[in-house]
Write an enzyme that holds these catalytic residues in place. Structure first.
Site: not given
Length: 219
Positions: A51-53, A55
């Site tokens: 997912g979003c890096f 995070c």
């Protein structure tokens, strides 16, 4: 109308050719021989997409033995990917992190445990509201030993929860470092709405459920 039809046919032809080419290039990445990154100054490197890096970077930096987490792109077939290009889903890359760690303090096995414990393991092509192939989950292996660790843990988890694990398994090829403003994003932008509403809650969920002996008091 007669002039439009040939143009449409030509556009569809090139569109199909581009899709076929992309699939062929992606298959070459998946079937490639893994590249092993040598240990340097006692530090090893591992690569994950989840997912979003923004995070994922913060999650791994909360683990004892992890020196640094760098945001970037991996798993695709284009050179020098950018954030804008990756977000189109047409580069083959996923947002990924490079984990720099001390293998004498934390093992690759534990890093894989962190990976599975910090995400929705059944969500395909994304995490939460971040959706698209650029947010897909991928574990990258650099040698056969790492591959077997990943596959065994993935299979055990699938059996435990009786569900299909969405994460893909790729041979590591190359990691492209993301733009400077993406690095240490949570630390540098603590009041950003995404950080407050997505990154921090995800980090806290992970920390609440992962064995405390592996976690730093702060990160």
């Amino acid at each position: 109308m007669n002039r439009i039809l040939p143009v449409l046919a030509l556009a569809l032809l090139f569109s199909c050719q581009n899709t076929a080419q992309s699939k062929k290039e992606q298959e070459a990445v998946i079937n490639a021989i893994p590249i092993e990154v040598p240990i340097e100054n006692g530090k090893a490197k591992a690569y994950f997409a989840s997912g979003c890096f923004w995070c994922v970077e913060a999650i791994y930096e909360s683990v004892i033995g992890v020196e640094e987490s760098i945001s970037g792109y991996s798993g695709g077939y284009t050179k020098n990917p950018t954030y804008e290009a990756s977000n189109t889903g047409r580069t083959g890359h996923a947002e990924a992190v490079e984990i720099i760690y001390d293998p004498n303090v934390v093992s690759f096995e534990t890093l894989v445990d962190v990976y599975f414990a910090s995400q929705n393991v059944t969500q395909v092509n994304g995490q939460g509201n971040d959706r698209g192939s650029q947010y897909r989950s991928i574990l990258f292996y650099q040698n056969e030993a790492q591959k077997q660790i990943i596959l065994e843990k993935k299979a055990a988890l699938a059996k435990k929860i009786n569900a299909t694990i969405a994460a893909e398994v790729y041979p590591f090829q190359k990691f492209w470092v993301a733009e400077d403003y993406h690095q240490d994003y949570e630390k540098r932008n603590p009041n950003h709405p995404y950080i407050q509403n997505v990154s921090i809650p995800r980090l806290n969920r992970f920390k609440a459920n992962f064995p405390k002996q592996f976690l730093k008091e702060s990160h």
